[in-house]
Design an enzyme around this catalytic site. Structure first.
Site, PDB file in Angstrom:
ATOM      1  CB  SER A   5       3.016   2.017  -9.542  1.00 17.59           C
ATOM      2  OG  SER A   5       3.463   0.825 -10.150  1.00 17.59           O
TER       3      SER A   5
ATOM      4  CE  LYS B  34      -3.899   0.338  10.276  1.00 17.27           C
ATOM      5  NZ  LYS B  34      -5.057  -0.390   9.704  1.00 17.27           N
TER       6      LYS B  34
ATOM      7  NE  ARG C  14       3.626  -4.243  12.540  1.00 15.21           N
ATOM      8  CZ  ARG C  14       3.028  -4.476  11.379  1.00 15.21           C
ATOM      9  NH1 ARG C  14       3.744  -4.850  10.337  1.00 15.21           N
ATOM     10  NH2 ARG C  14       1.731  -4.312  11.252  1.00 15.21           N
TER      11      ARG C  14
END
Length: 627
Positions: A317, A412, A542
């Site tokens: 970015s 995770k 989700r």
């Protein structure tokens, strides 16, 4: 000019009053000595004695600076000055009496009694004036101030109680403290009503909607307990920071701040082994990928504290790199930051940058991390960025002779149920495989869970939903997550990087998992709303989302490290030929579908099981009551 004349006039009035007090005390001492009836021969001697008594006292009053202070703020130092002046004046008067009067006609007891009476008159007058002034200045306003409780009756609580007594904004209704010896006692006229656990009942009975937590020396757990009690009781809580953080010369009340989410999830402060970290970073070139992100930018701030020779900051970015560069220029103007805009999959750029700057340590924080976004439509991009990007940064580090390579991983990656987690586990395995090919560069991995306030995390989302008036959406009533602050995570990453010997997976102590629905409730109340005003709705899990996260896989064990908040996982090593099979798959020119990515990930990451867990079908369910 007017104020100066007014001050001089007030000082003159105070001096005149004190001289009148000298006369009054002197004559009153005569009355006491003779039981109210002074013989005529002593009346003349008493009046004559004032000729040297008044100048003696007047001189000492001025010499000792009795009129530098203001009566409205009269306090213990003023009384000390008064006592010194009275004693000195009395001694001079005694000496003068012996020298001027050849024959002693003044009773000796008058020289003892009159100073005592004079001290009472002068000190009492100032005390009465201050009390009267405070009553008229603050009395009517205090009665209308917002009722507030102070949690803690120690030094900090007592100082706050004293300041609140003069506040026009607040009306102190009582204090709470866990010390049984303090219960029922008074602090500056305010009663200690009970223990901190009595807050809900006391707040309700006294209609106190505000509380100040004034236990800065207590443990983080005790302060977190007090903050949680306030929030759960619907009381707007403020907190006094640690005494070491107080600005000198300012009152305690001016230092009070509103509690935030970090107070509710507070953890003991991190202490790092500074010499080891400094030896790794000081005067060395350090590189951070993903330097514009939440973790990467904080890593840069922490690294700059150790004054590296250069800090190479790479991010995809442009805006993130520019923002970091501006911050470094402002806060670290003498440090050299090398801003690089680029992709971690660009091997030519990486080889060029590392060959030019030869980083001693590389912290690889660049990653795609948003689970639902990476689960559908972007699975192949997630794998290539998180795995191929890690491989290419690591290879460039090896070629440039970097001493250490540190991979920022996630909880995770443990028994992953989503593409993002599986890709991070595969990145860990890639580092493990590379470690087997080189002795030159030491590879370490650091795993941790969610950090408060990081981009894309649940906290900013909840804050935005509350700002819009709700509802606050939680995926499942039982979903839990680990949380820590960004500075804490970054400091522990630096600590871990200074301790490894190559191939370790460090696990940060994340504390106890937090139920997200409880977090949502606390945040709603923290912003001053009730659940009737801001509803909580459950949207269902989700794609790829777990009910709870783990820090260890089933077949992993841990060993201790010298640091209490770091452990080392004994993870399954990657196969020696992993890269020979993995790289052709990552470098193929075909864009794989999400299903193909999930199918192939199971080939590389055996513990990966795509989530097929329960989801809530309804999206408009009322949140259950807090237990």
């Amino acid at each position: 000019m007017f104020k100066k004349h007014k001050a001089s006039w007030l000082s003159l009035c105070a001096f005149a009053f004190d001289l009148c007090a000298v006369v009054g005390a002197w004559l009153l001492a005569y009355l006491i000595r003779f039981n109210g009836s002074i013989p005529p021969q002593y009346i003349y001697s008493g009046l004559k004695g004032l000729v040297w008594v008044l100048p003696a006292y007047g001189f000492m009053f001025r010499a000792l600076g009795l009129y530098r202070g203001m009566w409205v703020f009269a306090s213990l130092p003023d009384l000390v000055r008064i006592s010194k002046a009275v004693v000195a004046g009395a001694l001079i008067a005694m000496v003068a009496s012996l020298m001027i009067q050849p024959v002693q006609v003044t009773p000796r007891s008058v020289f003892i009694v009159s100073p005592m009476l004079l001290f009472l008159l002068m000190g009492g007058a100032r005390a009465i004036y201050r009390a009267t002034k405070e009553f008229y200045l603050y009395g009517a306003l205090i009665a209308q101030g917002k009722p507030v409780l102070v949690l803690g009756a120690g030094t900090a609580g007592a100082s706050l109680a004293r300041e609140l007594s003069r506040s026009s904004e607040w009306r102190l209704v009582g204090l709470l403290d866990d010390d049984p010896a303090k219960r029922g006692r008074e602090v500056y006229g305010h009663k200690v009503l009970g223990t901190i656990d009595d807050l809900p009942e006391c707040a309700k009975a006294l209609r106190a909607r505000h509380a100040i937590i004034a236990i800065p020396s207590a443990s983080v757990a005790a302060q977190r307990h007090a903050a949680t009690l306030c929030v759960r009781a619907g009381v707007h809580a403020m907190v006094l920071p640690s005494l070491t953080a107080l600005a000198p010369g300012q009152g305690f009340l001016s230092q009070v701040r509103h509690i935030d989410l970090e107070d509710l999830l507070g953890r003991e402060p991190v202490t790092i082994d500074t010499p080891h970290v400094e030896a790794l970073l000081h005067d060395h070139v350090v590189m951070v990928t993903g330097a514009g992100g939440s973790i990467g930018s904080e890593l840069c701030r922490q690294i700059l504290r150790f004054r590296p020779a250069q800090l190479v900051a790479l991010d995809a970015s442009e805006f993130a790199v520019y923002r970091l560069l501006e911050e470094v220029r402002e806060h670290f103007p003498d440090m050299h930051l090398v801003p690089i805009v680029g992709d971690v999959k660009d091997s030519l750029l990486l080889d060029h940058v590392m060959a030019r700057y030869s980083p001693h340590v590389v912290y690889h924080a660049a990653a795609y991390k948003h689970v639902p976004l990476m689960e559908q439509l972007n699975s192949w991009q997630a794998v290539r960025n998180n795995v191929l990007g890690t491989y290419r940064v690591a290879q460039a580090a090896i070629h440039s002779g970097a001493k250490r390579f540190v991979l920022i991983s996630t909880d995770k990656a443990v028994n992953p149920t989503n593409v993002m987690g599986a890709s991070k586990r595969l990145a860990e395995m890639t580092c493990s495989a590379l470690q087997q090919t080189t002795q030159r560069t030491q590879f370490e991995t650091v795993r941790f869970g969610n950090v408060l306030g990081s981009a894309g995390s649940v906290i900013p989302k909840f804050q935005q939903q509350i700002a819009k008036g709700g509802p606050v959406t939680v995926t499942h009533p039982e979903i839990t997550r680990f949380f820590m602050t960004i500075p804490e995570a970054s400091q522990l990453v630096l600590q871990a990087s200074s301790m490894g010997h190559g191939g370790e997976i460090f696990i940060l102590d994340m504390g106890q998992p937090v139920r997200i629905v409880d977090l949502a409730r606390d945040l709603i109340k923290l912003y001053g709303y009730s659940e009737d005003e801001i509803h909580i709705e459950f949207s269902g899990l989700r794609p790829g989302e777990k009910l709870y996260e783990e820090l260890l896989a089933d077949d992993e064990t841990t060993t201790r490290t010298p640091h209490p908040k770091l452990r080392i996982a004994r993870a399954r090593d990657a196969k020696p030929n992993l890269l020979d099979e993995l790289l052709p798959w990552l470098l193929q020119r075909t864009v794989l579908s999400d299903d193909e990515v999930r199918r192939d990930l199971r080939r590389w990451v055996s513990e990966y099981q795509p989530a097929m867990g329960p989801t809530l079908q309804s999206v408009n369910l009322k949140a259950p009551a807090a237990s």
